[in-house]
Structure formats: C-alpha cells, structure tokens
Motif scaffolding. Structure first.
Motif, mmCIF file in Angstrom:
data_model
loop_
_atom_site.group_PDB
_atom_site.id
_atom_site.type_symbol
_atom_site.label_atom_id
_atom_site.label_comp_id
_atom_site.label_asym_id
_atom_site.label_seq_id
_atom_site.Cartn_x
_atom_site.Cartn_y
_atom_site.Cartn_z
ATOM 1 N N TYR A 9 0.828 -1.204 0.000
ATOM 2 C CA TYR A 9 0.000 0.000 0.000
ATOM 3 C C TYR A 9 0.869 1.264 0.000
ATOM 4 C CZ TYR A 9 -4.085 -2.901 0.876
ATOM 5 O OH TYR A 9 -5.083 -3.837 0.766
ATOM 6 N N ASP A 13 0.734 4.157 -2.721
ATOM 7 C CA ASP A 13 0.481 5.533 -2.308
ATOM 8 C C ASP A 13 1.590 6.469 -2.787
ATOM 9 O OD1 ASP A 13 -1.837 4.680 -1.114
ATOM 10 O OD2 ASP A 13 -1.078 4.809 0.940
ATOM 11 N N HIS A 47 -9.210 1.083 -2.037
ATOM 12 C CA HIS A 47 -8.090 1.916 -1.599
ATOM 13 C C HIS A 47 -7.770 2.958 -2.680
ATOM 14 C CE1 HIS A 47 -4.364 2.852 0.587
ATOM 15 N NE2 HIS A 47 -3.818 2.954 -0.617
ATOM 16 N N LYS A 51 -8.053 7.015 -2.446
ATOM 17 C CA LYS A 51 -6.833 7.790 -2.674
ATOM 18 C C LYS A 51 -7.014 8.794 -3.823
ATOM 19 C CE LYS A 51 -2.420 8.301 -1.662
ATOM 20 N NZ LYS A 51 -2.020 9.007 -0.488
#
Length: 163
Positions: A9, A13, A47, A51
């Motif tokens: 992750y 990111d 996710h 984001k």
C-alpha cells in the motif's frame, strides 16, 4: 478478504502521490497496483478510489471493462492463446486444448501450485505469427501442439532452476 503487506500500500500511495496530475490517471494507477499486488481485489480497488477521491463504482467499472486487469490471483506465468481468426484457422484451439491437458486446468484458471494461469484472448494483432501464444510478455509464433507441450516443460524447468 486477502490482506497484503503495508509496504504494498505504501508503494502504491507513493506512486499516486508522485503523479503530476491525478485527474485522468486511474488506468495508470490500476496498472501500477496490479504490478505491485499481482491482481486487483476489491480492497485494493477501494483503496485506489479513496486515494484518488473517486467513486468505487468507477474503479470497479474500469477494472471489469478492461480484460488486462484481473481481480483474481494469477500464476507466475500467464499463458494467453490468441483465438483470433488467423490463429483459430491455424489450430489455436488444438494448442489451447493441449495446454489445458498439460496444465490440468481450464481457461481462466490457475494451476494449484500458482505457477500457470491460462487464458484465451481475442486477436493480439500479430496474425503473421499464427497461431500465437504469449507467456507473460514473451511472444511465441507458429506454435504447434508439440511446441505447446515443450513450452510448459521449459517454464516448469526454468521455475525449478530458479529455486
């Protein structure tokens, strides 16, 4: 639901945070996520939606529309057999059948050891090489039934030699 290491992750990111412009970057982000995670389960899609500040339904729609993206784990070696007209008339169906037999799986399935995933795909635009088999990014042209058997043996051997 699958759990992935936090590092996965964090890497995703960091990729998203370094994009010059997030708007219109969904497909690039999905490619990167699939590279990192190996596939795009719902938790990863959500996710990404959070984001990028877009609806989850938009992410799900893009993932389900493009055949490149997968929501299920895939094998180390992704075998794709072109079933376009040129390949089909040159016995791609027989090549596919022998691969199913050699791997003991059907199309869209992954071997129990996680080594191979088998897919039949539409035309890949290399008709002069018919019938064509892709293994990951490697193209094999003019593949015969015997060639298909040899390819499975070669990749099994390469895997054993790597370990």
């Amino acid at each position: 639901m699958p759990r992935f290491p936090q590092e996965h992750y964090d890497a995703l990111d960091a990729y998203i945070d370094n994009l010059p412009d997030r708007k219109g970057s969904l497909i690039r982000v999905l490619h990167q996520a699939q590279e990192i995670f190996g596939y795009l389960p719902k938790e990863v899609q959500l996710h990404i939606a959070r984001k990028l500040d877009i609806p989850g339904a938009k992410v799900f729609g893009v993932v389900s529309f493009y055949s490149y993206f997968t929501t299920e784990p895939v094998g180390k070696y992704k075998i794709s057999v072109c079933m376009g007209t040129a390949c089909f008339v040159r016995n791609a169906d027989k090549v596919l059948d022998v691969l199913k037999e050699e791997l003991s799986i059907g199309t869209g399935e992954t071997t129990e050891d996680g080594l191979f995933t088998l897919k039949d795909v539409r035309c890949v635009g290399a008709c002069g090489l018919a019938p064509l088999v892709l293994i990951n990014d490697q193209i094999y042209g003019h593949v015969t039934v015997e060639d298909a058997r040899k390819l499975v043996k070669k990749y099994r051997k390469d895997h054993r030699d790597d370990h």
